[in-house]
Design a protein around this motif. Structure first.
Motif, PDB file in Angstrom:
ATOM      1  N   GLY A   1      -3.697  -2.039  -2.352  1.00 15.96           N
ATOM      2  CA  GLY A   1      -2.476  -1.352  -2.745  1.00 15.96           C
ATOM      3  C   GLY A   1      -1.511  -2.173  -3.564  1.00 15.96           C
ATOM      4  N   VAL A   2      -1.902  -3.392  -3.962  1.00 16.15           N
ATOM      5  CA  VAL A   2      -1.019  -4.277  -4.737  1.00 16.15           C
ATOM      6  C   VAL A   2      -1.603  -4.479  -6.129  1.00 16.15           C
TER       7      VAL A   2
ATOM      8  N   SER B   1      -7.259   1.935  -1.458  1.00 18.59           N
ATOM      9  CA  SER B   1      -6.410   0.746  -1.565  1.00 18.59           C
ATOM     10  C   SER B   1      -6.866  -0.208  -2.660  1.00 18.59           C
TER      11      SER B   1
ATOM     12  N   ASN C   1       3.549  -2.134  -6.293  1.00 20.05           N
ATOM     13  CA  ASN C   1       2.654  -1.143  -5.687  1.00 20.05           C
ATOM     14  C   ASN C   1       2.440   0.100  -6.543  1.00 20.05           C
TER      15      ASN C   1
END
Length: 210
Positions: free
Chosen positions: A82-83, A54, A132
């Motif tokens: 995850g961003v 992540s 994402n």
């Protein structure tokens, strides 16, 4: 007959469109040969992902050499949970900066800085509050069930669709298309084409055995 100068301009455009594949988390860089009409004109290096599933950092670096142009491309992403937090896309032509795009997440939006050799401009383009997936991340992950990816160069979201088993087509903001082909989750080839001229990024087999 298409002139050599036009071919090289098209090649340059295709290179920017495409760059911008599933890579081992550790180890040496994965290498793709860049082919024009079957002729080797450069290579693309995909650095191993840094971090966990992540929180990841991605880096790609490519170079092509033709009769008229020497081109260097660099792309970087940093993801947290995850961003996308930051990204950078830059291109140099014949040793001079052609363009650079930097993206930063600030609160619930993204700011983008476009720069060239002479100036820079800060903008707040209409983007999702959370990004994402990027064009660069296609080199690290097969885009299963993706609908859009972020173009770090154009600072725009691009539609992506499945066109065959483990094959996906991305349409860039300038209308150019690239098709990514995967085998067991790893991208082994990327195809682009414009006015009949094809550019192929092909996984170098020996790079997987390093």
């Amino acid at each position: 007959m298409i002139s050599c100068k036009l071919i090289n301009k098209v090649l340059l455009s295709l290179f920017f469109c495409t760059v911008l594949f599933q890579v081992p988390a550790r180890g040496q860089a994965i290498v793709y040969d860049i082919l024009l009409a079957g002729r080797d004109v450069g290579e693309l290096k995909i650095s191993p992902a840094v971090g966990g599933s992540s929180n990841e950092s991605f880096r790609v670096e490519g170079a092509i050499s033709t009769l008229f142009y020497d081109v260097v491309y660099k792309g970087e992403n940093q993801f947290e949970r995850g961003v996308l937090k930051t990204s950078m896309s830059s291109q140099e032509v014949n040793g001079k900066l052609k363009e650079r795009t930097k993206t930063y997440q600030t609160n619930d939006s993204y700011q983008v800085i476009f720069a060239d050799a002479k100036s820079s401009t800060r903008k707040n383009p209409p983007l999702p509050s959370l990004i994402n997936h990027t064009v660069t991340s296609l080199y690290y992950h097969e885009p299963i069930n993706f609908r859009q990816v972020y173009s770090e160069r154009f600072a725009r979201m691009c539609p992506i669709r499945k066109v065959a088993t483990s094959s996906y087509e991305v349409v860039m903001p300038d209308g150019k298309k690239a098709t990514y082909h995967y085998t067991q989750g790893r991208c082994h080839e990327v195809e682009s084409e414009i006015i009949g001229i094809g550019l192929v990024f092909k996984l170098r087999p020996d790079s997987l055995r390093r």
